[in-house]
Design a protein around this motif. Structure first.
Motif, mmCIF file in Angstrom:
data_model
loop_
_atom_site.group_PDB
_atom_site.id
_atom_site.type_symbol
_atom_site.label_atom_id
_atom_site.label_comp_id
_atom_site.label_asym_id
_atom_site.label_seq_id
_atom_site.Cartn_x
_atom_site.Cartn_y
_atom_site.Cartn_z
ATOM 1 N N THR A 10 29.920 28.347 28.167
ATOM 2 C CA THR A 10 29.437 27.810 29.438
ATOM 3 C C THR A 10 29.929 26.380 29.613
ATOM 4 O O THR A 10 30.061 25.627 28.652
ATOM 5 C CB THR A 10 27.896 27.829 29.514
ATOM 6 O OG1 THR A 10 27.378 27.155 28.358
ATOM 7 C CG2 THR A 10 27.348 29.239 29.536
ATOM 8 N N TYR A 11 30.223 26.042 30.865
ATOM 9 C CA TYR A 11 30.532 24.661 31.246
ATOM 10 C C TYR A 11 29.430 24.262 32.217
ATOM 11 O O TYR A 11 29.297 24.892 33.275
ATOM 12 C CB TYR A 11 31.893 24.573 31.925
ATOM 13 C CG TYR A 11 33.064 24.822 30.983
ATOM 14 C CD1 TYR A 11 33.422 23.875 30.028
ATOM 15 C CD2 TYR A 11 33.797 26.000 31.064
ATOM 16 C CE1 TYR A 11 34.492 24.080 29.176
ATOM 17 C CE2 TYR A 11 34.869 26.222 30.205
ATOM 18 C CZ TYR A 11 35.209 25.259 29.270
ATOM 19 O OH TYR A 11 36.269 25.477 28.432
ATOM 20 N N GLY A 12 28.639 23.267 31.879
ATOM 21 C CA GLY A 12 27.496 22.923 32.708
ATOM 22 C C GLY A 12 26.560 24.118 32.761
ATOM 23 O O GLY A 12 26.155 24.625 31.713
ATOM 24 N N ALA A 15 28.913 30.084 33.440
ATOM 25 C CA ALA A 15 29.507 30.752 32.286
ATOM 26 C C ALA A 15 30.955 31.117 32.582
ATOM 27 O O ALA A 15 31.224 31.939 33.463
ATOM 28 C CB ALA A 15 28.702 31.996 31.939
ATOM 29 N N ALA A 16 31.905 30.524 31.849
ATOM 30 C CA ALA A 16 33.315 30.895 31.984
ATOM 31 C C ALA A 16 33.554 32.235 31.276
ATOM 32 O O ALA A 16 34.305 33.079 31.739
ATOM 33 C CB ALA A 16 34.205 29.815 31.396
ATOM 34 N N VAL A 17 32.897 32.398 30.129
ATOM 35 C CA VAL A 17 32.938 33.659 29.370
ATOM 36 C C VAL A 17 31.496 34.029 29.074
ATOM 37 O O VAL A 17 30.705 33.185 28.663
ATOM 38 C CB VAL A 17 33.744 33.479 28.066
ATOM 39 C CG1 VAL A 17 33.627 34.720 27.181
ATOM 40 C CG2 VAL A 17 35.211 33.182 28.353
ATOM 41 N N GLY A 34 42.618 39.850 35.007
ATOM 42 C CA GLY A 34 41.490 39.482 35.855
ATOM 43 C C GLY A 34 41.935 38.436 36.848
ATOM 44 O O GLY A 34 42.980 37.799 36.674
ATOM 45 N N ALA A 35 41.130 38.245 37.873
ATOM 46 C CA ALA A 35 41.451 37.266 38.906
ATOM 47 C C ALA A 35 41.458 35.870 38.305
ATOM 48 O O ALA A 35 40.928 35.644 37.211
ATOM 49 C CB ALA A 35 40.420 37.362 40.035
ATOM 50 N N SER A 36 42.016 34.955 39.037
ATOM 51 C CA SER A 36 42.000 33.550 38.647
ATOM 52 C C SER A 36 40.546 33.093 38.499
ATOM 53 O O SER A 36 39.716 33.391 39.342
ATOM 54 C CB SER A 36 42.708 32.770 39.751
ATOM 55 O OG SER A 36 42.962 31.477 39.317
ATOM 56 N N GLY A 37 40.238 32.424 37.390
ATOM 57 C CA GLY A 37 38.886 31.942 37.155
ATOM 58 C C GLY A 37 37.965 32.951 36.486
ATOM 59 O O GLY A 37 36.773 32.678 36.295
ATOM 60 N N SER A 38 38.499 34.114 36.087
ATOM 61 C CA SER A 38 37.644 35.146 35.480
ATOM 62 C C SER A 38 37.374 34.882 33.992
ATOM 63 O O SER A 38 36.616 35.627 33.364
ATOM 64 C CB SER A 38 38.254 36.536 35.683
ATOM 65 O OG SER A 38 39.558 36.590 35.150
ATOM 66 N N GLY A 39 38.000 33.863 33.421
ATOM 67 C CA GLY A 39 37.682 33.496 32.035
ATOM 68 C C GLY A 39 38.723 33.900 31.008
ATOM 69 O O GLY A 39 38.496 33.763 29.804
ATOM 70 N N LYS A 40 39.886 34.354 31.469
ATOM 71 C CA LYS A 40 40.923 34.849 30.555
ATOM 72 C C LYS A 40 41.393 33.750 29.594
ATOM 73 O O LYS A 40 41.439 33.951 28.385
ATOM 74 C CB LYS A 40 42.132 35.383 31.352
ATOM 75 C CG LYS A 40 41.779 36.431 32.382
ATOM 76 C CD LYS A 40 43.004 36.933 33.145
ATOM 77 C CE LYS A 40 43.759 35.902 33.954
ATOM 78 N NZ LYS A 40 43.008 35.344 35.106
ATOM 79 N N SER A 41 41.761 32.603 30.159
ATOM 80 C CA SER A 41 42.274 31.516 29.305
ATOM 81 C C SER A 41 41.189 31.019 28.356
ATOM 82 O O SER A 41 41.454 30.783 27.176
ATOM 83 C CB SER A 41 42.768 30.346 30.156
ATOM 84 O OG SER A 41 43.882 30.740 30.915
ATOM 85 N N THR A 42 39.987 30.864 28.878
ATOM 86 C CA THR A 42 38.894 30.363 28.039
ATOM 87 C C THR A 42 38.660 31.299 26.859
ATOM 88 O O THR A 42 38.521 30.849 25.714
ATOM 89 C CB THR A 42 37.611 30.208 28.879
ATOM 90 O OG1 THR A 42 37.885 29.363 29.997
ATOM 91 C CG2 THR A 42 36.488 29.605 28.058
ATOM 92 N N LEU A 43 38.648 32.605 27.122
ATOM 93 C CA LEU A 43 38.431 33.564 26.036
ATOM 94 C C LEU A 43 39.538 33.446 24.985
ATOM 95 O O LEU A 43 39.269 33.377 23.778
ATOM 96 C CB LEU A 43 38.375 34.991 26.598
ATOM 97 C CG LEU A 43 38.049 36.081 25.571
ATOM 98 C CD1 LEU A 43 36.656 35.879 24.983
ATOM 99 C CD2 LEU A 43 38.145 37.474 26.204
HETATM 100 P P1 ADP Z 1 41.375 32.242 34.103
HETATM 101 O O1 ADP Z 1 42.244 31.890 32.950
HETATM 102 O O2 ADP Z 1 40.961 33.677 34.133
HETATM 103 O O3 ADP Z 1 41.965 31.825 35.417
HETATM 104 P P2 ADP Z 1 39.635 30.191 33.038
HETATM 105 O O4 ADP Z 1 39.237 30.670 31.699
HETATM 106 O O5 ADP Z 1 40.683 29.143 33.104
HETATM 107 O O6 ADP Z 1 39.997 31.433 33.969
HETATM 108 O O7 ADP Z 1 38.358 29.601 33.778
HETATM 109 C C1 ADP Z 1 37.134 30.313 33.878
HETATM 110 C C2 ADP Z 1 36.090 29.426 34.562
HETATM 111 O O8 ADP Z 1 35.753 28.341 33.714
HETATM 112 C C3 ADP Z 1 36.580 28.818 35.869
HETATM 113 O O9 ADP Z 1 35.523 28.802 36.770
HETATM 114 C C4 ADP Z 1 36.979 27.420 35.454
HETATM 115 O O10 ADP Z 1 36.852 26.532 36.520
HETATM 116 C C5 ADP Z 1 35.993 27.110 34.348
HETATM 117 N N1 ADP Z 1 36.542 26.188 33.338
HETATM 118 C C6 ADP Z 1 37.586 26.432 32.526
HETATM 119 N N2 ADP Z 1 37.838 25.407 31.708
HETATM 120 C C7 ADP Z 1 36.920 24.448 32.043
HETATM 121 C C8 ADP Z 1 36.651 23.125 31.565
HETATM 122 N N3 ADP Z 1 37.364 22.577 30.576
HETATM 123 N N4 ADP Z 1 35.619 22.450 32.144
HETATM 124 C C9 ADP Z 1 34.889 23.008 33.125
HETATM 125 N N5 ADP Z 1 35.102 24.249 33.622
HETATM 126 C C10 ADP Z 1 36.088 24.962 33.089
#
Ligand code: ADP
Ligand code: MG
Length: 248
Positions: A10-12, A15-17, A34-43
């Motif tokens: 979670t950020y704030g 939940a990103a993931v 997944g769509a942009s912002g779905s949490g792929k990079s974060t995972l």
């Molecule tokens: P994807 O790769 O699927 O486009 P991300 O994993 O980059 O998605 O992001 C998932 C969500 O987490 C988004 O809403 C993004 O704004 C938020 N997010 C990602 N990284 C951060 C961060 N360092 N600080 C705050 N929010 C973040």
């Protein structure tokens, strides 16, 4: 080989993931779609600790990555970024060798030529600067760099995003061939369902941080996976249909 065990980030208060549990067997080639912002990079970033889970664990060969020394982690996981991220002031060879060198396990000089060959680049490119390469060549160097320590696990975060369609298609197939040749376990993040269906053995669909589908390409094309997954599959399917229509 790789397991996400109830992973959340979670950020704030968002939940990103959100509670992801997934198991990747050795040798798997899995797409994370997944769509942009779905949490792929974060995972993906929780695997090499670029993002630390707020809950759950990531296991590499049964070991919690949170407890692995960073050198061991770097050696086991090759990571290819979307924004290729080569150091502009270093040559191709230096870009490939700098990571292992910093980690105190320098790679042999002959290995650079071997790695360039692996990603189908001529050995002469070793002395060039990144700005003297095309986008496709730069991303090949990025892949060579990720493979420098012969990691068993390769993670690619939208590696082909900035490439023209012809280069993208060729490089995608070559990554698949490398995966097979080196017996890697590979996770490819992409927003392109056609790419996922054509290259991978398994497609995981993320929506707002949650896994909403986990299917083989064949079963996705058979209609499995639920509405979110099917909405993504509909795009290349409709394009193929429209192309067939143009041809008539
Ligand atoms: P994807 O790769 O699927 O486009 P991300 O994993 O980059 O998605 O992001 C998932 C969500 O987490 C988004 O809403 C993004 O704004 C938020 N997010 C990602 N990284 C951060 C961060 N360092 N600080 C705050 N929010 C973040
Ligand atoms: Mg991303």
């Amino acid at each position: 080989m790789l397991r996400f065990d109830g992973v959340s980030k979670t950020y704030g208060d968002s939940a990103a993931v959100d509670g992801v549990t997934l198991d990747f067997a050795p040798g798997a080639f899995v797409a994370l779609v997944g769509a942009s912002g779905s949490g792929k990079s974060t995972l993906l970033r929780t695997v090499n600790r670029l993002a630390e889970p707020t809950a759950g664990r990531v296991l590499l060969d049964e070991q919690d990555v949170a407890a692995l020394p960073s050198v061991a982690l770097r050696r086991q996981v090759g990571f290819v970024f979307q924004a290729i991220g080569l150091f502009p002031h270093l040559t191709v060879a230096e870009n490939i060798t700098i990571g292992p060198r910093i980690q105190g396990m320098p790679i042999a000089a002959g290995r650079v030529a071997e790695l360039l060959d692996l990603v189908q680049l001529p050995a002469e490119l070793a002395t060039r600067m990144p700005a003297q390469l095309s986008g496709g060549q730069q991303q090949r160097v990025g892949i060579a760099r990720a493979l420098a320590t012969s990691p068993p696990l390769l993670l690619l975060d939208e590696p082909f995003g900035a490439l023209d369609p012809v280069t993208r298609d060729a490089l995608g197939r070559q990554v698949r061939a490398l995966h097979d040749e080196l017996a890697l376990t590979t996770v490819l993040v992409t927003h392109d369902m056609a790419e996922a269906l054509l290259l991978c053995d398994r497609v995981v669909v993320l929506d707002r941080g949650r896994v909403v589908a986990d299917e083989t390409p064949a079963s996705l094309l058979d209609g499995a996976g639920g509405p979110k997954a099917q909405a993504l599959v509909a795009v290349p399917r409709d394009q193929a249909r429209r192309l067939a229509g143009v041809q008539q």
